[in-house]
Design a protein around this motif. Sequence first.
Motif, short mmCIF file in Angstrom:
data_model
loop_
_atom_site.label_atom_id
_atom_site.label_comp_id
_atom_site.label_asym_id
_atom_site.label_seq_id
_atom_site.Cartn_x
_atom_site.Cartn_y
_atom_site.Cartn_z
N ARG A 92 0.84 -1.19 0.00
CA ARG A 92 0.00 0.00 0.00
C ARG A 92 0.88 1.24 0.00
N ARG A 93 0.38 2.27 -0.65
CA ARG A 93 1.10 3.53 -0.65
C ARG A 93 1.14 4.14 0.75
N ASN A 94 2.20 4.87 0.99
CA ASN A 94 2.31 5.66 2.22
C ASN A 94 1.47 6.92 2.01
N ILE A 95 0.25 6.90 2.53
CA ILE A 95 -0.70 7.97 2.25
C ILE A 95 -0.51 9.11 3.24
N GLY A 96 -0.07 10.24 2.70
CA GLY A 96 0.10 11.41 3.55
C GLY A 96 -1.13 12.28 3.60
N ALA A 97 -1.98 12.18 2.59
CA ALA A 97 -3.23 12.97 2.56
C ALA A 97 -4.20 12.31 1.59
N GLN A 98 -5.47 12.41 1.93
CA GLN A 98 -6.54 11.96 1.02
C GLN A 98 -7.43 13.15 0.74
N VAL A 99 -7.73 13.37 -0.54
CA VAL A 99 -8.56 14.51 -0.95
C VAL A 99 -9.72 14.00 -1.81
N GLY A 100 -10.61 14.91 -2.17
CA GLY A 100 -11.83 14.50 -2.85
C GLY A 100 -11.81 14.60 -4.36
N ASN A 101 -10.80 15.26 -4.95
CA ASN A 101 -10.82 15.43 -6.40
C ASN A 101 -9.40 15.63 -6.93
N PHE A 102 -9.29 15.56 -8.26
CA PHE A 102 -7.98 15.65 -8.90
C PHE A 102 -7.34 17.02 -8.71
N THR A 103 -8.15 18.06 -8.75
CA THR A 103 -7.59 19.40 -8.59
C THR A 103 -6.91 19.54 -7.24
N SER A 104 -7.51 18.99 -6.21
CA SER A 104 -6.87 19.03 -4.89
C SER A 104 -5.62 18.17 -4.83
N LEU A 105 -5.62 17.05 -5.56
CA LEU A 105 -4.40 16.24 -5.64
C LEU A 105 -3.23 17.10 -6.13
N VAL A 106 -3.48 17.80 -7.22
CA VAL A 106 -2.45 18.62 -7.84
C VAL A 106 -2.02 19.74 -6.91
N ASP B 57 5.73 17.78 -0.07
CA ASP B 57 6.62 16.77 -0.63
C ASP B 57 5.89 15.48 -0.96
N LEU B 58 4.55 15.51 -0.94
CA LEU B 58 3.77 14.36 -1.38
C LEU B 58 3.73 14.32 -2.91
N ILE B 59 3.67 13.12 -3.46
CA ILE B 59 3.53 12.97 -4.91
C ILE B 59 2.14 12.44 -5.22
N ALA B 60 1.71 12.58 -6.46
CA ALA B 60 0.36 12.16 -6.85
C ALA B 60 0.41 11.47 -8.20
N THR B 61 -0.43 10.47 -8.36
CA THR B 61 -0.59 9.77 -9.64
C THR B 61 -1.86 10.29 -10.30
N ILE B 62 -1.73 10.86 -11.50
CA ILE B 62 -2.87 11.49 -12.17
C ILE B 62 -2.84 11.18 -13.66
N PRO B 63 -3.94 11.43 -14.38
CA PRO B 63 -3.95 11.23 -15.83
C PRO B 63 -3.00 12.20 -16.54
#
Length: 302
Positions: free
Chosen positions: A220-234, A241-247
């Motif tokens: 499992r990923r080391n989850i530093g934050a969970q958000v509700g949408n892609f814009t917040s991911l970015v 220093d968190l990274i995100a996997t996106i389209p």
Amino acid sequence: MKLNLRSVDLNLLPVFAAVVEHRQLSRAAEHLGMSQPAVSAALQRLRLTVGDALFVRSRSGLQPTPRADALYQQVRQGLEVLTEALDPEPVFDPATAQRNFRIVAVDYLETLVLGKLVSAIQVESQSLGVKVLPQQAGWQKWLLDAEADFAFDTQPPDDARLLVEAVGEEALVVVARQGHPLIKGSLSLDQFLMAGHVVLPERERRTLPLDQILGMPGWRRNIGAQVGNFTSLVSVASTSDLIATIPLRLADRLAPMFQLQVLPFPVPVDPVPVYLIWPSAMDQDPAHRWLKQKLLDCLPYG
């Protein structure tokens, strides 16, 4: 006392209208595909219903009585309304129609598609609108209950009442902020495994079963934050220093604005399919089909 409509044979009204318009029983019968005696019998029944002779004979044919003239004006309008309502191929005019279309989608599609779609609609109409509904539990029921017109998802539905079309696919990339202390222009598998991640809710994460992709069952990923949408991911990735996997297409659109590095996924991964879904009950609706074509024209997968 008003006439009880249930006591009236409404089939008599098209016959009456045809006789008014053609002024001869023979021509009216030919137009209707009926025999002349049948047209005559229908008129006689209608005379008894309304209590008027309806027509008088003259050298130029059958002349409507004043009562028939008044009745025809009302009957003609009613028949036109019924014909339009029951037409198996009704006409949709976007310039005059008033409707708000509802589309279930995540903000990835809002960012990439909504502006183009609104612009395309406004070329033909100023009275049609679009509302995007968040993709949450139970969204398929919205389609079945006519509370939504279309939906986008990464998985096809398993309900036969919903139609589906594969409309494209999306590659996945990883984004990290410029100046990240460990990630500088490239991303190794070890860096990906060790990094903190900002992620979407559990349902969206199932689209990307990383433990299977990486050959590490249960990882499992080391989850530093969970958000509700892609814009917040970015946004979170750009300021931490968190990274995100996106389209990939979303990264191409947003990375310059958020000053992000766009990095290839550290191992080969199949692209994620994108499906357009709609209720089969609406498949022949002309407005629905019009919007579907607009959607397909605006998608970025061509």
